[in-house]
Design a protein around this motif. Structure first.
Motif, PDB file in Angstrom:
ATOM      1  N   LEU A  60       0.840  -1.202   0.000  1.00 49.19           N
ATOM      2  CA  LEU A  60       0.000   0.000   0.000  1.00 49.19           C
ATOM      3  C   LEU A  60       0.874   1.250   0.000  1.00 49.19           C
ATOM      4  N   ASN A  61       1.944   1.237   0.779  1.00 47.50           N
ATOM      5  CA  ASN A  61       2.860   2.372   0.825  1.00 47.50           C
ATOM      6  C   ASN A  61       3.412   2.675  -0.566  1.00 47.50           C
ATOM      7  N   ASP A  62       3.777   1.630  -1.306  1.00 41.98           N
ATOM      8  CA  ASP A  62       4.279   1.822  -2.673  1.00 41.98           C
ATOM      9  C   ASP A  62       3.213   2.469  -3.559  1.00 41.98           C
ATOM     10  N   LYS A  63       1.968   2.046  -3.390  1.00 39.55           N
ATOM     11  CA  LYS A  63       0.870   2.557  -4.228  1.00 39.55           C
ATOM     12  C   LYS A  63       0.535   4.013  -3.937  1.00 39.55           C
ATOM     13  N   VAL A  64       0.836   4.470  -2.720  1.00 34.61           N
ATOM     14  CA  VAL A  64       0.509   5.852  -2.347  1.00 34.61           C
ATOM     15  C   VAL A  64       1.772   6.715  -2.227  1.00 34.61           C
ATOM     16  N   GLU A  65       2.752   6.385  -3.037  1.00 33.82           N
ATOM     17  CA  GLU A  65       3.970   7.189  -3.153  1.00 33.82           C
ATOM     18  C   GLU A  65       4.686   7.396  -1.815  1.00 33.82           C
ATOM     19  N   ASN A  66       4.812   6.331  -1.040  1.00 36.45           N
ATOM     20  CA  ASN A  66       5.544   6.324   0.235  1.00 36.45           C
ATOM     21  C   ASN A  66       4.944   7.222   1.312  1.00 36.45           C
ATOM     22  N   ARG A  67       3.666   7.488   1.232  1.00 36.70           N
ATOM     23  CA  ARG A  67       3.032   8.339   2.247  1.00 36.70           C
ATOM     24  C   ARG A  67       2.796   7.613   3.568  1.00 36.70           C
ATOM     25  N   LEU A  68       3.028   6.318   3.582  1.00 38.13           N
ATOM     26  CA  LEU A  68       2.864   5.548   4.820  1.00 38.13           C
ATOM     27  C   LEU A  68       4.204   5.229   5.477  1.00 38.13           C
ATOM     28  N   GLN A  69       5.259   5.852   5.004  1.00 36.89           N
ATOM     29  CA  GLN A  69       6.605   5.557   5.504  1.00 36.89           C
ATOM     30  C   GLN A  69       6.696   5.752   7.014  1.00 36.89           C
ATOM     31  N   GLU A  70       6.081   6.799   7.526  1.00 43.95           N
ATOM     32  CA  GLU A  70       6.125   7.056   8.964  1.00 43.95           C
ATOM     33  C   GLU A  70       5.419   5.938   9.734  1.00 43.95           C
ATOM     34  N   ILE A  71       4.256   5.498   9.231  1.00 44.63           N
ATOM     35  CA  ILE A  71       3.533   4.407   9.885  1.00 44.63           C
ATOM     36  C   ILE A  71       4.390   3.142   9.864  1.00 44.63           C
ATOM     37  N   LEU A  72       5.026   2.862   8.729  1.00 42.46           N
ATOM     38  CA  LEU A  72       5.902   1.681   8.645  1.00 42.46           C
ATOM     39  C   LEU A  72       7.033   1.759   9.668  1.00 42.46           C
ATOM     40  N   GLY A  73       7.603   2.941   9.841  1.00 43.61           N
ATOM     41  CA  GLY A  73       8.672   3.112  10.828  1.00 43.61           C
ATOM     42  C   GLY A  73       8.187   2.855  12.244  1.00 43.61           C
ATOM     43  N   ILE A  74       7.004   3.338  12.557  1.00 47.37           N
ATOM     44  CA  ILE A  74       6.443   3.128  13.900  1.00 47.37           C
ATOM     45  C   ILE A  74       6.146   1.653  14.117  1.00 47.37           C
ATOM     46  N   VAL A  75       5.537   1.003  13.123  1.00 40.61           N
ATOM     47  CA  VAL A  75       5.225  -0.425  13.224  1.00 40.61           C
ATOM     48  C   VAL A  75       6.517  -1.240  13.409  1.00 40.61           C
ATOM     49  N   ASP A  76       7.542  -0.906  12.641  1.00 36.35           N
ATOM     50  CA  ASP A  76       8.801  -1.646  12.714  1.00 36.35           C
ATOM     51  C   ASP A  76       9.528  -1.466  14.040  1.00 36.35           C
ATOM     52  N   ASN A  77       9.385  -0.321  14.668  1.00 35.39           N
ATOM     53  CA  ASN A  77      10.208   0.012  15.833  1.00 35.39           C
ATOM     54  C   ASN A  77       9.464   0.101  17.153  1.00 35.39           C
ATOM     55  N   HIS A  78       8.177  -0.258  17.173  1.00 35.60           N
ATOM     56  CA  HIS A  78       7.449  -0.124  18.442  1.00 35.60           C
ATOM     57  C   HIS A  78       7.954  -1.147  19.462  1.00 35.60           C
ATOM     58  N   GLN A  79       7.690  -0.853  20.713  1.00 36.09           N
ATOM     59  CA  GLN A  79       8.103  -1.713  21.821  1.00 36.09           C
ATOM     60  C   GLN A  79       6.845  -2.286  22.461  1.00 36.09           C
ATOM     61  N   PRO A  80       6.475  -3.521  22.140  1.00 34.09           N
ATOM     62  CA  PRO A  80       5.203  -4.079  22.602  1.00 34.09           C
ATOM     63  C   PRO A  80       5.066  -4.171  24.122  1.00 34.09           C
ATOM     64  N   GLU A  81       6.189  -4.177  24.831  1.00 36.66           N
ATOM     65  CA  GLU A  81       6.115  -4.249  26.296  1.00 36.66           C
ATOM     66  C   GLU A  81       5.588  -2.957  26.903  1.00 36.66           C
ATOM     67  N   VAL A  82       5.671  -1.846  26.153  1.00 28.08           N
ATOM     68  CA  VAL A  82       5.273  -0.553  26.726  1.00 28.08           C
ATOM     69  C   VAL A  82       4.237   0.207  25.907  1.00 28.08           C
ATOM     70  N   GLU A  83       4.056  -0.145  24.625  1.00 23.99           N
ATOM     71  CA  GLU A  83       3.113   0.612  23.813  1.00 23.99           C
ATOM     72  C   GLU A  83       2.291  -0.301  22.914  1.00 23.99           C
ATOM     73  N   VAL A  84       1.125   0.187  22.573  1.00 19.97           N
ATOM     74  CA  VAL A  84       0.200  -0.511  21.684  1.00 19.97           C
ATOM     75  C   VAL A  84       0.237   0.186  20.328  1.00 19.97           C
ATOM     76  N   VAL A  85       0.366  -0.607  19.270  1.00 16.48           N
ATOM     77  CA  VAL A  85       0.308  -0.086  17.907  1.00 16.48           C
ATOM     78  C   VAL A  85      -0.686  -0.949  17.131  1.00 16.48           C
ATOM     79  N   MET A  86      -1.709  -0.302  16.605  1.00 14.12           N
ATOM     80  CA  MET A  86      -2.719  -0.966  15.788  1.00 14.12           C
ATOM     81  C   MET A  86      -3.016  -0.076  14.592  1.00 14.12           C
ATOM     82  N   ILE A  87      -3.751  -0.608  13.634  1.00  9.23           N
ATOM     83  CA  ILE A  87      -4.149   0.170  12.466  1.00  9.23           C
ATOM     84  C   ILE A  87      -5.663   0.124  12.350  1.00  9.23           C
TER      85      ILE A  87
END
Length: 145
Positions: free
Chosen positions: A69-96
Motif C-alpha cells: 500500500l505504501n508503494d501505491k501511495v507514493e511512500n506516504r505511509l513511511q512514517e507508519i511503517l517506521g512506527i510499526v517496525d520500531n514499536h516496543q510491545p512491552e510498553v506501547e500498543v500499535v494498531m491500524i
C-alpha cells in the motif's frame, strides 16, 4: 491517513474521531488484547488492525500488505511503517484502524503497560476479542463503509 490537503471534517472522516474515542475508553482492554496476541504470534501475522467494514472486527495487517500500500501511495505511509517496525510491545500498543478506504494509526502507551493489563483483565484472547467486538458493535462509526 488522508491523502491530499487539509480539509474540514466530513462524514467520511468522522469515523476517525469515533475510533479515537473508542480507543480512549477501552485502552486497558485493547492493551490486554494486543499483548495476548503478541504473546501468541509476535509480529509473525502482522500488525493488529480494527476493520470497520462491514461490522467492526479485528484483523491482522501483514507487513507486506502495508508495504505494498505504501508503494501505491507514493511512500506516504513511511512514517507508519517506521512506527510499526520500531514499536516496543512491552510498553506501547500499535494498531491500524481501517475505514472508508483510509487507514489510521492507533498508538498509545497505557499505564499500566500491556503485560500488566493482560494479567489484570484476566481474560484470554478469545474473551477479549468477543468483549471488544461487542463493544464496537454498539459504536456508530459514521460512514466507515
Amino acid at each position: 491517513m488522508m491523502f491530499g490537503g487539509s480539509q474540514p471534517e466530513t462524514g467520511d472522516s468522522k469515523w476517525r474521531r469515533q475510533l479515537d474515542k473508542f480507543v480512549k475508553e477501552n485502552q486497558r482492554d485493547l492493551a490486554a488484547l494486543f499483548w495476548g496476541l503478541w504473546l501468541a504470534n509476535g509480529n509473525s501475522q502482522g500488525t493488529v488492525g480494527i476493520d470497520l467494514q462491514p461490522t467492526p472486527h479485528f484483523v491482522y495487517c501483514p507487513q507486506a500488505a502495508i508495504e505494498n500500500l505504501n508503494d501505491k501511495v507514493e511512500n506516504r505511509l513511511q512514517e507508519i511503517l517506521g512506527i510499526v517496525d520500531n514499536h516496543q510491545p512491552e510498553v506501547e500498543v500499535v494498531m491500524i484502524g481501517i475505514g472508508k478506504g483510509e487507514i489510521k494509526l492507533i498508538q498509545f502507551a497505557p499505564e499500566p503497560p500491556p503485560p500488566v493489563c493482560f494479567e489484570e483483565v484476566g481474560k484470554d484472547v478469545d474473551g477479549l476479542l468477543d468483549l471488544l467486538e461487542e463493544k464496537m458493535s454498539g459504536v456508530v462509526f459514521f460512514n466507515a463503509e
